[in-house]
Structure formats: C-alpha cells, structure tokens
Design a protein around this motif. Sequence first.
Motif, PDB file in Angstrom:
ATOM      1  N   GLY A 104      37.398  41.765  46.578  1.00 21.82           N
ATOM      2  CA  GLY A 104      38.237  42.333  47.626  1.00 21.82           C
ATOM      3  C   GLY A 104      38.974  41.310  48.463  1.00 21.82           C
ATOM      4  N   ALA A 105      38.370  40.145  48.727  1.00 18.28           N
ATOM      5  CA  ALA A 105      39.014  39.161  49.592  1.00 18.28           C
ATOM      6  C   ALA A 105      40.320  38.658  48.995  1.00 18.28           C
ATOM      7  N   MET A 129      37.737  35.005  45.583  1.00 15.80           N
ATOM      8  CA  MET A 129      39.011  34.590  45.007  1.00 15.80           C
ATOM      9  C   MET A 129      38.790  33.987  43.615  1.00 15.80           C
ATOM     10  N   ILE A 130      37.799  33.117  43.498  1.00 15.40           N
ATOM     11  CA  ILE A 130      37.499  32.510  42.197  1.00 15.40           C
ATOM     12  C   ILE A 130      37.125  33.593  41.192  1.00 15.40           C
ATOM     13  N   ASN A 131      36.296  34.543  41.604  1.00 21.83           N
ATOM     14  CA  ASN A 131      35.787  35.552  40.688  1.00 21.83           C
ATOM     15  C   ASN A 131      36.758  36.700  40.428  1.00 21.83           C
ATOM     16  N   TYR A 132      37.927  36.642  41.043  1.00 25.11           N
ATOM     17  CA  TYR A 132      38.965  37.625  40.721  1.00 25.11           C
ATOM     18  C   TYR A 132      39.483  37.404  39.302  1.00 25.11           C
ATOM     19  N   PHE A 133      39.355  36.181  38.805  1.00 23.85           N
ATOM     20  CA  PHE A 133      39.929  35.812  37.515  1.00 23.85           C
ATOM     21  C   PHE A 133      38.836  35.618  36.464  1.00 23.85           C
ATOM     22  N   ARG A 134      39.244  35.724  35.212  1.00 26.25           N
ATOM     23  CA  ARG A 134      38.341  35.516  34.089  1.00 26.25           C
ATOM     24  C   ARG A 134      38.541  34.116  33.518  1.00 26.25           C
ATOM     25  N   TYR A 135      37.442  33.570  32.976  1.00 24.58           N
ATOM     26  CA  TYR A 135      37.462  32.209  32.461  1.00 24.58           C
ATOM     27  C   TYR A 135      36.889  32.176  31.039  1.00 24.58           C
ATOM     28  N   ASP A 136      37.027  31.026  30.400  1.00 25.57           N
ATOM     29  CA  ASP A 136      36.666  30.906  28.980  1.00 25.57           C
ATOM     30  C   ASP A 136      35.193  30.581  28.797  1.00 25.57           C
TER      31      ASP A 136
END
Length: 538
Positions: A104-105, A129-136
């Motif tokens: 949410g942030a 913010m970091i966990n809004y995106f997916r990584y490899d």
Amino acid sequence: MRGTRLIAGLALCAVIAGCAGNDSSDMAAAPPPPPARAPASQEVLTVTGSRLAKASAADMAYFAPPVVVATDPGREKYDGKEVSPVKLVAAEPVSTFSVDVDTGAYANARRFLTQGMMPPQDAVRTEEMINYFRYDYARPQDRSQPFTVTTDVAKTPWNDNTYLMRIGLRGYDIDSAERPPANLVFLMDVSGSMNSPDKLPLVKTALAGLAGELSSQDKVSIVVYAGAAGMVLEPTSDTGKIRRALESLSAGGSTAGGAGIELAYRIAEDNFIKGGVNRVILATDGDFNVGVSDTKALIELIENKRDSGITLTTLGFGTGNYNEAMMEQIANHGNGNYAYIDSALEATKVLGEEMSSTLFTIAKDVKIQVEFNPAVISQYRLVGYENRALREEDFDNDRVDAGDIGAGHQVTAIYEIVPAGTKGWIAPRRYEDVPAEAARTKLAEAANIKLRYKLPDGEKSRLIEKAVPSGLLYAAALPKGDFAFAAAVAAFGQVLRGDEMMMGYSFDQIGRLAGDQDNFWRQEFLRLNALAGSMKGG
C-alpha cells in the motif's frame, strides 16, 4: 442465514438503491458513458486478462486514476516510524522481524506524486515499496518447503564503505484447478465520506473485477456499513448477482466501521469452509466515526477474530481524510495484507493478476532472524521493516504472531552492512573487545539467516537456516540487473523518508541505478522517480 442480519437498521436503506440480495433487473445500473476517444494513432499499455498488451489511448482511459484535485494531506493519518538506527554487531548481533507483503505505501506514494505533491515522510514504508515489484528468485521445487531463500551481496551505490545484503523469499504457485474454495465477505464502506470518484465507484470496480476471477466453488457475501451495518447479498457464486448488488450501492451517512467489521466476521463464521480460504475484504477510506473507531480497539477486536481462521485484507481508497495508519495496522493484526487502490489498473493488479497471492496462504507466522558474525561484519542496519521488528526471543516463540506468505508471493529484505576493520557510520570504541573465539573460527560466514514458518493448518513452526558466505563480500561489485533495480527502489523509499544516511544520493542517480526496464510497472517507477526528482530539483 439469520434473517435479522439482512438489514440492521432502517438507516442503511438510504444508501442502498434496491432491495438487499434482490436478483431482479431493476438493481442493475446503466454503465457509465465511455470516455472521449483519443486519436487512434496513440498507443499505450492496458490490461487484458492477466497480461499487459497494447491498446488505444481511449481504452487506457478506463484504467486511468480518477481525476481528483490535489489536497492537503494534513487530515490524513499515518503512523510513521523513525528510520532504523545503525546497530553495532558487537552489541546487537541479531536482527529479528516479521515478513511484510503489503504494497500500500508504494501505491499511496504514487498517488501523491501524480497529484503534484511529495508524499509525507510518515507515509513511506520502504519495505512495501521494494515488495511492490517481483524479482528473479528461484521457484520452490516442491511443497515440502513452501518457499525458496535467495541471498546475494553487492557494493552499496550510495556509500563506498558499505555493502548491501539482500534476502529474497519466493512462495510456490498454485494452479487454479488446485485452489481451495473461498468464503469471501466483501465489507464495504458506503458512508458519506466515500462519495467521491476515487472512493466508492472505484471500490465497485475493484470488487466487481475480483468477482469475475472466482470459480463456482467460491462464495461471496456483501456487507455494507454507514450509520448502521447490514448484509445486502447472501453467499453466492453468481457473478451477475454480485455485480448487480455492487452497482446498487450509493454513499451517504456516518461511518459505523467497527459494527461492520463485527458483522462481516459473523457472516464469515456462519459460512466457514474448513480447509478453504475464509477472508473478510474491507474496502474503505478508514474514516470511522461511529461506534468502535479507535485503532487500538479495532486491533483488539481483530486479534480476537484471527484465531478462528478468518483473515482480513484491507483495501484503502481516497484522499484528504484517508486513515492509512488504521488500514495498515488492522491488516497486520488480522493476518492479512494491505493494499492501496488508486486506479482501476491497480485494482486489476491486486485483485486480478495477484489474486492467488492475495488470498491463498501457503505459510503463516513467517519470521526472519539474521545473526551477523562480528569477526566479519561490524555494523548493520535493516532498510525498512521498522513496524515489523520483533524481539530476539520472539523468534522461537510460536505464540508470537507474524506475517503470512501467499501463493506466488515474494518477500525481499535488504540490509546495509559494514565489513569489520573498515570505516562505518559509528567510530570504533576505545574499550571495544575483539570478537569472541567462536566468531573468529567461523570467518567463512558473514551471517547466518534463520526463517521460521508454519504451514497454513499448523501450530508448530518449522525452521530453515542458511549461512551467508564471507566470500560474497570479497567478490562483490556494484549491483546489476535485478539487484540494481531492488536497490534503486530501496534508495527511492529512503530518500523520500529523508534518510540522512543516503549520503545525498539523488533521484537522478536512482534512475541511473534502476536502468532501462521493459516491464510496465518498473517503467512506471522510473517515471515516478523522475517526477519526484523534478519536484526536488534532481
């Protein structure tokens, strides 16, 4: 279903434009007119099913955020924490925290930036913010361990004397055919404060989209609250009924949110599916003003309910009077997750593309504990997770609640660390002892990571351990690719928070670190970062 729950008070009728649970055609409202068409030559990205595809600008207009005039955030409520302090490994070698999969942030910060304002520092939680995106991260091989653990180390782009250590978790995915049945209660705020284009109309769009993702084995109930709380749709798998009931709602009245939560949990309990997903989904701006409205009292109410196996997801909407502090905290205590919905596109992402990870838990009470070797690492700080910190003794205590991981979910944590013998944030102490013999005999290990988790139906936790080799430090270079993007997002969050240990790192530098991206959401991040830079002069 008890008839007394169909409508709890005549006051509710004023906000329902039709009979509760009625399947007649008079409940269906005319769809909104399409937006004015843009020139056909313009192409933008939109959502088709679960994929992003090219479409005309006119199509994309359906997914644009509602037009809302930027407002002073002074009436909005946030529960910001101080930036995590530096820890000396000699004094505090162990760092313990609960995982966080909220996003949410980030969406809320995006709302501020797109309206021409910097987000309040208290509204920024860097881990979200970091966990809004997916990584490899590698996929789990089987379900005997519901997630993989990935670690890597790189030099810090904003500080020549430190390194970044990234910990990544990835949960296993589940196919739609193997999903357990879901018992969902949509709990909708229809009070007067929701009478805005970015509130109730967007709630309807979000939940109507989720209804379209459900199967015949799933059941949805709808509870609403304004001056009173009542049920407007009994459990059903009929998508048409769900959408007509949603469309029938309008906003007006005061906000008895506590009463709505209590009723929603009772409905969920009455229709409980053993071995299935039992969840209340609360959609509101958090502006409770009748009955139980204090955040602490709401947390106590929800903590009493979570042990029954019913979880809580909160979806935040709106601006100006938004109570984000309450939304984020009750989701944490309700063993659910919190998302902020600022557009129909975000609603599609959270409740469409990410529905499995939002609803279907594969591991609960997930805790991370990192012990640093003082012979190798002298100082550290955890980037974000300030409101997820746990005591060291909480890690082995299965009675202490922690975060859950859903199917396909990812969790990323980043530490900034200082190698022993190099300059750190804190000067060496005059009377500091040399590391203990036990530490010196394990020079090959920079740190040891422990993870505890329970299976969804388990009460006893399981343990995973993984050492971080010291060799990763000696071989480390500046982050590249996927790690570089994660570091850029972390820097973005910390700069927005006013973190003085970012060494004057600029938004321009963040953009260069993130690099070129071909993913829609990452491209949007680059645009938001550039927008923040233009407001701050780089």
